[in-house]
Write a protein that holds these residues in place. Structure first.
Motif, PDB file in Angstrom:
ATOM      1  N   ARG A   5       0.823  -1.211   0.000  1.00 44.57           N
ATOM      2  CA  ARG A   5       0.000   0.000   0.000  1.00 44.57           C
ATOM      3  C   ARG A   5       0.857   1.261   0.000  1.00 44.57           C
ATOM      4  O   ARG A   5       2.045   1.237   0.293  1.00 44.57           O
ATOM      5  CB  ARG A   5      -0.945  -0.014   1.184  1.00 44.57           C
ATOM      6  CG  ARG A   5      -0.302  -0.299   2.560  1.00 44.57           C
ATOM      7  CD  ARG A   5       0.399   0.880   3.102  1.00 44.57           C
ATOM      8  NE  ARG A   5       0.492   0.905   4.551  1.00 44.57           N
ATOM      9  CZ  ARG A   5       1.173   1.850   5.211  1.00 44.57           C
ATOM     10  NH1 ARG A   5       1.854   2.779   4.568  1.00 44.57           N
ATOM     11  NH2 ARG A   5       1.220   1.831   6.528  1.00 44.57           N
ATOM     12  N   ALA A   7       0.120   5.286   1.559  1.00 45.41           N
ATOM     13  CA  ALA A   7      -0.859   5.933   2.443  1.00 45.41           C
ATOM     14  C   ALA A   7      -0.541   7.419   2.633  1.00 45.41           C
ATOM     15  O   ALA A   7      -0.161   7.849   3.717  1.00 45.41           O
ATOM     16  CB  ALA A   7      -0.884   5.217   3.795  1.00 45.41           C
ATOM     17  N   PRO A   8      -0.696   8.201   1.582  1.00 42.96           N
ATOM     18  CA  PRO A   8      -0.359   9.624   1.712  1.00 42.96           C
ATOM     19  C   PRO A   8      -1.430  10.416   2.464  1.00 42.96           C
ATOM     20  O   PRO A   8      -2.574   9.973   2.572  1.00 42.96           O
ATOM     21  CB  PRO A   8      -0.298  10.094   0.248  1.00 42.96           C
ATOM     22  CG  PRO A   8      -1.276   9.209  -0.466  1.00 42.96           C
ATOM     23  CD  PRO A   8      -1.205   7.865   0.233  1.00 42.96           C
ATOM     24  N   SER A   9      -1.039  11.564   2.977  1.00 37.42           N
ATOM     25  CA  SER A   9      -1.997  12.506   3.560  1.00 37.42           C
ATOM     26  C   SER A   9      -2.324  13.547   2.494  1.00 37.42           C
ATOM     27  O   SER A   9      -1.405  14.153   1.942  1.00 37.42           O
ATOM     28  CB  SER A   9      -1.385  13.196   4.781  1.00 37.42           C
ATOM     29  OG  SER A   9      -1.079  12.228   5.752  1.00 37.42           O
ATOM     30  N   GLU A  41      -4.627   9.161   4.406  1.00 35.37           N
ATOM     31  CA  GLU A  41      -4.573   9.403   5.842  1.00 35.37           C
ATOM     32  C   GLU A  41      -5.034  10.837   6.076  1.00 35.37           C
ATOM     33  O   GLU A  41      -4.247  11.787   6.013  1.00 35.37           O
ATOM     34  CB  GLU A  41      -3.152   9.122   6.352  1.00 35.37           C
ATOM     35  CG  GLU A  41      -2.746   7.700   5.967  1.00 35.37           C
ATOM     36  CD  GLU A  41      -1.894   6.962   6.977  1.00 35.37           C
ATOM     37  OE1 GLU A  41      -0.929   7.550   7.486  1.00 35.37           O
ATOM     38  OE2 GLU A  41      -2.194   5.776   7.245  1.00 35.37           O
ATOM     39  N   VAL A 184      -3.049   3.251  12.028  1.00 35.15           N
ATOM     40  CA  VAL A 184      -2.289   2.627  10.937  1.00 35.15           C
ATOM     41  C   VAL A 184      -2.363   1.108  11.061  1.00 35.15           C
ATOM     42  O   VAL A 184      -2.483   0.387  10.058  1.00 35.15           O
ATOM     43  CB  VAL A 184      -0.831   3.141  10.925  1.00 35.15           C
ATOM     44  CG1 VAL A 184      -0.048   2.665  12.127  1.00 35.15           C
ATOM     45  CG2 VAL A 184      -0.114   2.732   9.640  1.00 35.15           C
ATOM     46  N   ARG A 198       7.610   2.199   3.352  1.00 36.93           N
ATOM     47  CA  ARG A 198       7.434   3.611   3.657  1.00 36.93           C
ATOM     48  C   ARG A 198       8.779   4.202   4.033  1.00 36.93           C
ATOM     49  O   ARG A 198       9.789   3.484   4.112  1.00 36.93           O
ATOM     50  CB  ARG A 198       6.399   3.800   4.767  1.00 36.93           C
ATOM     51  CG  ARG A 198       6.772   3.116   6.043  1.00 36.93           C
ATOM     52  CD  ARG A 198       5.633   3.150   7.064  1.00 36.93           C
ATOM     53  NE  ARG A 198       6.040   2.479   8.291  1.00 36.93           N
ATOM     54  CZ  ARG A 198       5.225   2.195   9.292  1.00 36.93           C
ATOM     55  NH1 ARG A 198       3.947   2.517   9.223  1.00 36.93           N
ATOM     56  NH2 ARG A 198       5.677   1.596  10.369  1.00 36.93           N
TER      57      ARG A 198
END
Ligand code: GLU
Ligand code: ZN
Length: 306
Positions: A5, A7-9, A41, A184, A198
């Motif tokens: 995955r 998972a950016p903000s 996120e 998370v 990440r």
């Protein structure tokens, strides 16, 4: 199912550092026949900007990064976070903490204060019911993990064995927002993620996440932490570093292919200036020993058109 995955903000355009990490996450998933899932996120509503759900997807697509299914948003999942908090509370794994940041700083700095090595000093760990009631009147409580000085290790696929003493970290802030280190774990579990790639600024937080997963009976994914891209000032790349987004690079006359080539070269997956597609990189990634990614540079070469 097995899946990796990203998972950016959604707080801005993705910058080259985010894109490099996203590319590596995609390559790790695609080179191991995993699905590749996206998750926004977006719990920090103050900094989220609505348009960036779309711009971030467009920027990934522009580099040839694709994903499976619909991207998930954390803000759609608040119930599940509360259920996990309830379970941890029932198991006596959490306690309310009324400390302000300032009180914590003062407790740690006091001449005879606890030598905590930067950990929470434990002020609220064993308050009596009446002490709690008194402090309850002052401000709402956060919830902290009762970690009891546990040490947690895991084996990072890039960095090798990592071990940390677990702090009594906050898992729900005193405004009610569940904290990143809890969500998370729940989100990765809910999405069936068994591979997390990440940036290495999250290495120190990972043992806490593994620890929380253990308390909740959740199997931890494999972790690959890759070097975070830094800007001129030696801290994480950001807008202040100049032309750092795909949009900025286009204004300088660079194509998406140019940017992909730069990112791939910075990971040692392409020769400088070589034309590649993201898919070309999959077998090259697969052929590299995973620990070799620990050595990719934290800076990108000055990106100017030849
Ligand atoms: N949302 C975090 C970031 O954009 C990534 C968290 C994670 O990958 O666990 O840096
Ligand atoms: Zn406290």
């Amino acid at each position: 199912m097995s899946a990796g995955r990203f998972a950016p903000s959604p707080t801005g355009r993705l910058h080259l550092g985010n894109l490099r990490t996203g590319l590596l996450a995609w390559l790790a998933a695609r080179s191991t026949d995993r699905q590749f899932l996206l998750r926004f996120e977006d719990l920090d509503k103050v900094s989220v900007r609505d348009e960036h759900y779309e711009t971030q997807l467009a920027d990934l697509s522009a580099l040839g990064i694709d994903w499976d299914g619909e991207p998930v948003r954390q803000t759609e999942r608040l119930d599940r976070y509360e259920d996990a908090l309830d379970q941890l509370l029932t198991d006596d794994r959490l306690y309310p903490c009324y400390c302000s940041r300032r009180e914590i700083r003062e407790a740690v700095q006091a001449p005879n204060g606890p030598q905590t090595g930067g950990l929470y000093p434990g002020t609220c760990r064993s308050l009596t019911a009446s002490e709690r009631a008194a402090r309850e009147a002052e401000r709402p409580a956060a919830l902290r993990l009762r970690a009891e000085g546990a040490e947690q290790s895991y084996v990072d696929r890039v960095l090798g064995p990592i071990s940390r003493v677990i702090d009594d970290i906050v898992v729900r802030r005193n405004d009610g927002t569940p904290a990143y280190n809890l969500v998370v774990v729940l989100d990765d579990d809910a999405q069936g993620i068994d591979q997390v790639v990440r940036a290495d600024d999250l290495v120190d937080a990972t043992p806490s996440q593994v620890y929380i997963a253990g308390l909740l009976g959740i199997a931890s994914p494999e972790y690959l932490h890759v070097p975070l891209v830094l800007g001129h000032t030696g801290i994480r790349l950001a807008k202040r570093d100049g032309a750092v987004t795909l949009g900025d690079r286009q204004e300088l006359g660079e194509s998406n292919e140019d940017v992909l080539s730069i990112l791939a070269a910075s990971c040692g997956l392409a020769e400088p200036g070589e034309r590649v597609t993201a898919s070309d990189l999959i077998p090259r990634f697969a052929a590299r020993p995973t620990p070799s990614f620990a050595d990719i540079p934290t800076t990108l070469p000055e990106i100017t058109r030849p």
